[in-house]
Design a protein around this motif. Structure first.
Motif, PDB file in Angstrom:
ATOM      1  N   THR A 114      -0.286   5.484  15.748  1.00  0.00           N
ATOM      2  CA  THR A 114       0.700   5.689  14.698  1.00  0.00           C
ATOM      3  C   THR A 114       0.827   4.415  13.878  1.00  0.00           C
ATOM      4  O   THR A 114       0.872   3.323  14.441  1.00  0.00           O
ATOM      5  CB  THR A 114       2.069   6.030  15.315  1.00  0.00           C
ATOM      6  N   PHE A 115       0.862   4.547  12.569  1.00  0.00           N
ATOM      7  CA  PHE A 115       1.015   3.397  11.684  1.00  0.00           C
ATOM      8  C   PHE A 115       2.474   3.299  11.242  1.00  0.00           C
ATOM      9  O   PHE A 115       2.985   4.200  10.580  1.00  0.00           O
ATOM     10  CB  PHE A 115       0.112   3.533  10.452  1.00  0.00           C
ATOM     11  N   ASP A 116       3.149   2.201  11.627  1.00  0.00           N
ATOM     12  CA  ASP A 116       4.524   1.975  11.194  1.00  0.00           C
ATOM     13  C   ASP A 116       4.566   1.585   9.726  1.00  0.00           C
ATOM     14  O   ASP A 116       5.525   1.864   9.015  1.00  0.00           O
ATOM     15  CB  ASP A 116       5.187   0.880  12.035  1.00  0.00           C
ATOM     16  N   VAL A 117       3.529   0.869   9.277  1.00  0.00           N
ATOM     17  CA  VAL A 117       3.392   0.467   7.880  1.00  0.00           C
ATOM     18  C   VAL A 117       2.235   1.273   7.309  1.00  0.00           C
ATOM     19  O   VAL A 117       1.180   1.394   7.938  1.00  0.00           O
ATOM     20  CB  VAL A 117       3.071  -1.048   7.772  1.00  0.00           C
ATOM     21  N   PHE A 118       2.408   1.844   6.114  1.00  0.00           N
ATOM     22  CA  PHE A 118       1.352   2.638   5.490  1.00  0.00           C
ATOM     23  C   PHE A 118       1.576   2.602   3.983  1.00  0.00           C
ATOM     24  O   PHE A 118       2.073   3.551   3.385  1.00  0.00           O
ATOM     25  CB  PHE A 118       1.377   4.082   6.016  1.00  0.00           C
ATOM     26  N   ASN A 119       1.263   1.444   3.377  1.00  0.00           N
ATOM     27  CA  ASN A 119       1.547   1.222   1.960  1.00  0.00           C
ATOM     28  C   ASN A 119       0.275   1.185   1.129  1.00  0.00           C
ATOM     29  O   ASN A 119      -0.565   0.293   1.318  1.00  0.00           O
ATOM     30  CB  ASN A 119       2.306  -0.098   1.770  1.00  0.00           C
ATOM     31  N   ALA A 120       0.151   2.134   0.209  1.00  0.00           N
ATOM     32  CA  ALA A 120      -0.983   2.146  -0.715  1.00  0.00           C
ATOM     33  C   ALA A 120      -0.901   0.905  -1.599  1.00  0.00           C
ATOM     34  O   ALA A 120       0.161   0.582  -2.128  1.00  0.00           O
ATOM     35  CB  ALA A 120      -0.959   3.404  -1.563  1.00  0.00           C
ATOM     36  N   VAL A 121      -2.025   0.201  -1.738  1.00  0.00           N
ATOM     37  CA  VAL A 121      -2.065  -1.044  -2.503  1.00  0.00           C
ATOM     38  C   VAL A 121      -2.798  -0.856  -3.822  1.00  0.00           C
ATOM     39  O   VAL A 121      -2.328  -1.269  -4.872  1.00  0.00           O
ATOM     40  CB  VAL A 121      -2.758  -2.156  -1.670  1.00  0.00           C
ATOM     41  N   GLU A 122      -3.988  -0.262  -3.760  1.00  0.00           N
ATOM     42  CA  GLU A 122      -4.764  -0.004  -4.977  1.00  0.00           C
ATOM     43  C   GLU A 122      -5.598   1.245  -4.765  1.00  0.00           C
ATOM     44  O   GLU A 122      -5.732   1.739  -3.655  1.00  0.00           O
ATOM     45  CB  GLU A 122      -5.633  -1.207  -5.358  1.00  0.00           C
ATOM     46  N   PHE A 123      -6.153   1.736  -5.891  1.00  0.00           N
ATOM     47  CA  PHE A 123      -6.954   2.962  -5.791  1.00  0.00           C
ATOM     48  C   PHE A 123      -7.977   3.050  -6.909  1.00  0.00           C
ATOM     49  O   PHE A 123      -7.883   2.371  -7.919  1.00  0.00           O
ATOM     50  CB  PHE A 123      -6.049   4.194  -5.802  1.00  0.00           C
ATOM     51  N   LYS A 124      -8.969   3.887  -6.661  1.00  0.00           N
ATOM     52  CA  LYS A 124      -9.970   4.284  -7.656  1.00  0.00           C
ATOM     53  C   LYS A 124     -10.044   5.799  -7.603  1.00  0.00           C
ATOM     54  O   LYS A 124      -9.701   6.406  -6.584  1.00  0.00           O
ATOM     55  CB  LYS A 124     -11.360   3.721  -7.306  1.00  0.00           C
ATOM     56  N   THR A 125     -10.504   6.398  -8.688  1.00  0.00           N
ATOM     57  CA  THR A 125     -10.710   7.838  -8.691  1.00  0.00           C
ATOM     58  C   THR A 125     -12.146   8.152  -9.092  1.00  0.00           C
ATOM     59  O   THR A 125     -12.822   7.342  -9.737  1.00  0.00           O
ATOM     60  CB  THR A 125      -9.759   8.561  -9.667  1.00  0.00           C
ATOM     61  N   GLN A 126     -12.592   9.317  -8.696  1.00  0.00           N
ATOM     62  CA  GLN A 126     -13.900   9.835  -9.070  1.00  0.00           C
ATOM     63  C   GLN A 126     -13.720  11.311  -9.356  1.00  0.00           C
ATOM     64  O   GLN A 126     -13.273  12.072  -8.480  1.00  0.00           O
ATOM     65  CB  GLN A 126     -14.911   9.642  -7.941  1.00  0.00           C
TER      66      GLN A 126
ATOM     67  N   ASN B 126     -11.830  12.742  -6.183  1.00  0.00           N
ATOM     68  CA  ASN B 126     -11.832  11.902  -4.993  1.00  0.00           C
ATOM     69  C   ASN B 126     -10.947  10.704  -5.286  1.00  0.00           C
ATOM     70  O   ASN B 126     -11.078  10.072  -6.344  1.00  0.00           O
ATOM     71  CB  ASN B 126     -13.246  11.390  -4.671  1.00  0.00           C
ATOM     72  N   TYR B 127     -10.053  10.397  -4.373  1.00  0.00           N
ATOM     73  CA  TYR B 127      -9.226   9.196  -4.465  1.00  0.00           C
ATOM     74  C   TYR B 127      -9.699   8.236  -3.384  1.00  0.00           C
ATOM     75  O   TYR B 127      -9.790   8.607  -2.219  1.00  0.00           O
ATOM     76  CB  TYR B 127      -7.755   9.521  -4.223  1.00  0.00           C
ATOM     77  N   PHE B 128     -10.022   7.027  -3.783  1.00  0.00           N
ATOM     78  CA  PHE B 128     -10.351   5.958  -2.846  1.00  0.00           C
ATOM     79  C   PHE B 128      -9.133   5.044  -2.842  1.00  0.00           C
ATOM     80  O   PHE B 128      -8.796   4.454  -3.866  1.00  0.00           O
ATOM     81  CB  PHE B 128     -11.602   5.203  -3.308  1.00  0.00           C
ATOM     82  N   ILE B 129      -8.460   4.957  -1.706  1.00  0.00           N
ATOM     83  CA  ILE B 129      -7.174   4.268  -1.642  1.00  0.00           C
ATOM     84  C   ILE B 129      -7.208   3.182  -0.573  1.00  0.00           C
ATOM     85  O   ILE B 129      -7.566   3.453   0.585  1.00  0.00           O
ATOM     86  CB  ILE B 129      -6.031   5.250  -1.330  1.00  0.00           C
ATOM     87  N   LYS B 130      -6.826   1.961  -0.965  1.00  0.00           N
ATOM     88  CA  LYS B 130      -6.673   0.866  -0.005  1.00  0.00           C
ATOM     89  C   LYS B 130      -5.232   0.897   0.482  1.00  0.00           C
ATOM     90  O   LYS B 130      -4.300   0.856  -0.324  1.00  0.00           O
ATOM     91  CB  LYS B 130      -6.972  -0.486  -0.649  1.00  0.00           C
ATOM     92  N   VAL B 131      -5.059   0.979   1.813  1.00  0.00           N
ATOM     93  CA  VAL B 131      -3.727   1.102   2.403  1.00  0.00           C
ATOM     94  C   VAL B 131      -3.488  -0.043   3.390  1.00  0.00           C
ATOM     95  O   VAL B 131      -4.310  -0.279   4.286  1.00  0.00           O
ATOM     96  CB  VAL B 131      -3.571   2.455   3.134  1.00  0.00           C
ATOM     97  N   HIS B 132      -2.367  -0.737   3.215  1.00  0.00           N
ATOM     98  CA  HIS B 132      -1.958  -1.777   4.157  1.00  0.00           C
ATOM     99  C   HIS B 132      -1.287  -1.096   5.341  1.00  0.00           C
ATOM    100  O   HIS B 132      -0.353  -0.307   5.156  1.00  0.00           O
ATOM    101  CB  HIS B 132      -0.990  -2.746   3.469  1.00  0.00           C
TER     102      HIS B 132
END
Length: 98
Positions: free
Chosen positions: A34-46, A52-58
């Motif tokens: 389980t992730f207590d922290v799950f914050n999207a930081v940046e993304f790209k789309t295709q 398609n969403y490419f998402i960097k998550v902290h």
């Protein structure tokens, strides 16, 4: 953006966070934690036959995951799906196609 290519990386938006939140249970199941922290930081789309969403998550500490989430075309009325992901990423790892 080239046809079929990914967009430039940009800061995550509220919509990006909502997409990440919807697939969070899927990645938690795959990772077995389980992730207590799950914050999207940046993304790209295709744009494909959908998006398609490419998402960097902290996910806490110095850990990040990269998500590839598929959103079908509206008329198909299908839920978002976690296509694939990469774990053990860092803040400085570039978000790339995978």
């Amino acid at each position: 953006m080239l046809c079929g290519g990914t967009s430039a990386a940009r800061p995550a938006t509220d919509e990006t966070q909502q997409i990440a939140d919807k697939v969070k249970p899927q990645i938690e199941e795959k990772e077995g934690k389980t992730f207590d922290v799950f914050n999207a930081v940046e993304f790209k789309t295709q744009v494909v036959a959908g998006t398609n969403y490419f998402i960097k998550v902290h996910v806490g500490n110095d850990e990040y995951v990269h998500l590839r989430v598929f959103q079908s075309l509206p008329h198909e009325n299908k839920p978002l799906s976690l296509h694939s992901y990469q774990s053990s990423k860092t803040k400085h790892d570039q978000l790339t196609f995978f």
